[in-house]
Design an enzyme around this catalytic site. Sequence first.
Site, short mmCIF file in Angstrom:
data_model
loop_
_atom_site.label_atom_id
_atom_site.label_comp_id
_atom_site.label_asym_id
_atom_site.label_seq_id
_atom_site.Cartn_x
_atom_site.Cartn_y
_atom_site.Cartn_z
N GLN A 116 -0.96 100.45 -28.88
CA GLN A 116 -1.05 100.24 -30.33
C GLN A 116 -0.27 98.99 -30.74
O GLN A 116 -0.74 98.16 -31.52
CB GLN A 116 -0.49 101.47 -31.06
CG GLN A 116 -0.49 101.33 -32.57
CD GLN A 116 -1.91 101.29 -33.12
OE1 GLN A 116 -2.72 102.14 -32.81
NE2 GLN A 116 -2.22 100.28 -33.95
N ARG B 247 -3.44 109.97 -22.45
CA ARG B 247 -2.76 110.33 -23.72
C ARG B 247 -2.15 111.70 -23.48
O ARG B 247 -2.87 112.68 -23.31
CB ARG B 247 -3.76 110.34 -24.88
CG ARG B 247 -3.19 110.96 -26.13
CD ARG B 247 -3.98 110.66 -27.38
NE ARG B 247 -3.77 109.29 -27.81
CZ ARG B 247 -4.10 108.81 -29.00
NH1 ARG B 247 -4.66 109.60 -29.89
NH2 ARG B 247 -3.87 107.56 -29.31
N ARG C 207 -7.35 96.89 -31.38
CA ARG C 207 -7.12 97.79 -30.23
C ARG C 207 -8.05 97.38 -29.09
O ARG C 207 -7.66 97.36 -27.93
CB ARG C 207 -7.37 99.25 -30.61
CG ARG C 207 -6.39 99.83 -31.62
CD ARG C 207 -4.99 99.94 -31.05
NE ARG C 207 -4.93 100.76 -29.84
CZ ARG C 207 -4.87 102.09 -29.82
NH1 ARG C 207 -4.83 102.76 -30.95
NH2 ARG C 207 -4.81 102.76 -28.68
N CYS D 245 -1.14 102.33 -37.98
CA CYS D 245 -1.96 102.49 -36.76
C CYS D 245 -3.17 103.38 -36.99
O CYS D 245 -4.11 103.33 -36.20
CB CYS D 245 -1.09 103.05 -35.63
SG CYS D 245 -0.47 104.72 -35.94
N ASP E 284 3.55 105.14 -40.70
CA ASP E 284 2.68 105.99 -39.88
C ASP E 284 2.75 107.40 -40.48
O ASP E 284 3.60 107.69 -41.34
CB ASP E 284 3.17 105.97 -38.41
CG ASP E 284 2.24 106.71 -37.45
OD1 ASP E 284 1.10 107.02 -37.83
OD2 ASP E 284 2.67 106.98 -36.31
N HIS F 231 3.84 104.32 -27.84
CA HIS F 231 2.41 104.01 -28.00
C HIS F 231 2.24 102.50 -27.78
O HIS F 231 1.93 101.75 -28.71
CB HIS F 231 1.95 104.44 -29.40
CG HIS F 231 0.47 104.52 -29.57
ND1 HIS F 231 -0.42 104.31 -28.54
CD2 HIS F 231 -0.29 104.81 -30.67
CE1 HIS F 231 -1.67 104.45 -28.99
NE2 HIS F 231 -1.61 104.76 -30.28
N1 NVA Z 1 2.46 108.94 -34.53
C1 NVA Z 1 1.08 109.36 -34.47
C2 NVA Z 1 0.22 108.23 -34.01
C3 NVA Z 1 -1.24 108.55 -33.93
C4 NVA Z 1 -2.04 107.41 -33.41
C5 NVA Z 1 0.95 110.56 -33.56
O1 NVA Z 1 1.58 110.59 -32.49
O2 NVA Z 1 0.21 111.49 -33.92
N1 CP Z 2 -4.02 104.65 -33.59
C1 CP Z 2 -4.51 105.49 -32.64
O1 CP Z 2 -4.03 105.59 -31.51
O2 CP Z 2 -5.60 106.18 -33.08
P1 CP Z 2 -6.29 107.41 -32.33
O3 CP Z 2 -5.33 108.55 -32.37
O4 CP Z 2 -7.53 107.66 -33.13
O5 CP Z 2 -6.60 107.02 -30.92
#
Ligand code: NVA
Ligand code: CP
Length: 300
Positions: A134, A104, A286, A258, A219, A131
């Site tokens: 997801q 990540r 997931r 998500c 989101d 992502h």
């Molecule tokens: N768009 C959000 C998704 C989190 C799972 C982010 O990047 O923070």
């Molecule tokens: N939806 C998602 O990726 O959640 P986290 O940020 O908790 O991993």
Amino acid sequence: MSLRHFIDLQDIDAITLRAMIDHAREIKSDRSAGKPRKLLADKKLAMIFEKHSTRTRVSFESGMLELGGHALNLTSSDLQIGRGESIADTARVLSRYVDAIMMRAIDHRSVIELANYATVPIINGLTDLSHPCQIMADLLTFEEHRGSIKGATVAWIGDGNNVANSWITAAEKFDFTLNIACPEDLAPAASYLESAGKHAVLFDNPQDAVKGANAVVTDTWVSMGQDTSETHKKKLRPYQVGTELMALADKDAIFMHCLPAHRGEEVTADVIDGPQSVVWDEAENRLHAQKAVLVWCMQG
Ligand code: NVA
Ligand code: CP
């Protein structure tokens, strides 16, 4: 043979992605029948986190354990990356220990860099650009609730962020339409829109975008590492998903997110906690969708 990286849905052909979703469904049903399959016995996954995570971290770790393997949770601040060791050297070294690496990353280019130097498959666990894990879970969830997504209409409401980009590619690969309503200057990345062609349609307002939609998706207004200013949030206020907006979608429309969610911002509590919401199934999926991704990457 080239490595099976899972970095962006754009890199993988539609037939392979469809097979992964179908495999995820089988893996899930075997698990609920009490017949979990140890498809990755003794395999190891390194997980590098440069950002926070609940679902991604726990679903990957539990998934590897249930498949008979093991996952190592590594935050970038604990690794020597946090003290300046290069991603290239980290990739070379981790490849000698583990069978795949999930990252990540703050910057999508870090995941590409990892793949350029690793000799094991790389999985994108979220970047500023996409992502994909997801969206595999989201596709599985949609199809469990509403049948084949082919030909369906999904409405994306709000920030044109990383999750939106992956939904756009999914529309192209799985042959459905993604209606997108977002402020003009917060539109999804042009490269994703161009590639998806007629599968991604931009709308001026959320009311038109949700008309006839089989799923309404939103989101957070502020993604990790993004602009947290009040001006940014103010632009997104007209894009809140509430019951009035949901009422304009198909009468059987589901609501997806998500997570993590911010009740009172991108979605109202009565929608996310209401009867049309499938967000808890989405979070559970997931685990199942990623198992299919892990198996595809590591058995290739
Ligand atoms: N768009 C959000 C998704 C989190 C799972 C982010 O990047 O923070
Ligand atoms: N939806 C998602 O990726 O959640 P986290 O940020 O908790 O991993």
